[in-house]
Design a protein around this motif. Sequence first.
Motif: not given
Length: 285
Positions: A167-192
């Motif tokens: 899952v690529v966060l290409a300037r997706y301006m919402q903070v993902l929950s701790n639950e989802l961040s942990n569930k998909l750890y290593g599968m979500i890349i964000n550009i800051h």
Amino acid sequence: MSSKSYILRIACTDKNGIVASVSSAMSERGANIAESNQFWDRKTNKFFLRMGCLFPEETSKDAVELALKPAVDRFDLKLKVEDETRKPKIIIMVSKFDHAMLHLLYQIKVGWLDAEVAAIVSNHEDARTIAEQEGIPFHCWPVNKENKAEQEEKLAQLVQDTGAELVVLARYMQVLSNELSNKLYGMIINIHHSFLPSFKGAKPYHQAHERGVKLIGATAHYVTPDLDEGPIIEQETERVSHSMTAEDFVATGRDIESRVLARAVKFHLEGRVMLNDHRTVVFTP
């Protein structure tokens, strides 16, 4: 003679003989080692290996894993074998700033990024036209405090249904929950849109401008429950000056963000990024 290409990734506690055992096993299966990268983290005594191998055409993934089982058992290896010719699926998430998304779509179109966009997800309607033009399924899921958990459940289900690897966060301006961040750890890349660890959170370019910095940059990182503190994959900077406005910083940053995110996605999809606690090992080409 036709061949089958696999990427082997190994992580374990460092011991003598790992590379020799893996190489011998591959040789016995008739493999030609086309690329090999390794790293020993002396501080943690962890060992990381990425190896690209060409096998006879009839060689299956199961056969490669079976050949490596003695080494896996002997050294307690964490092994992952992937078909290099596969076309991994990704989901792109975007809000209103679409420059990073457009760059990804272009790099896929010209073949520099070998991936299939399974879906574009947004909390706004702005990207729908682009998705329809590219023939990509589009999902507009507005997010608020009341429906955040429900919308994230939809995203997790979409990942499962599409078989997306990233899952690529290409300037997706919402903070993902701790639950989802942990569930998909290593599968979500964000550009800051900042050179982390400086200027976290909102409006980092404006923060940088206020501080009179002479270099601005962008950071691609894995998403974790700790905002903007996930393992860093790729970064880039560009020089700025006192004569530039905050808006100039933003404009300069857009180009950096697009390049950095695309490289990070490419490294991940090619199996060049390995997690090392809160850091990454990145075997660049």
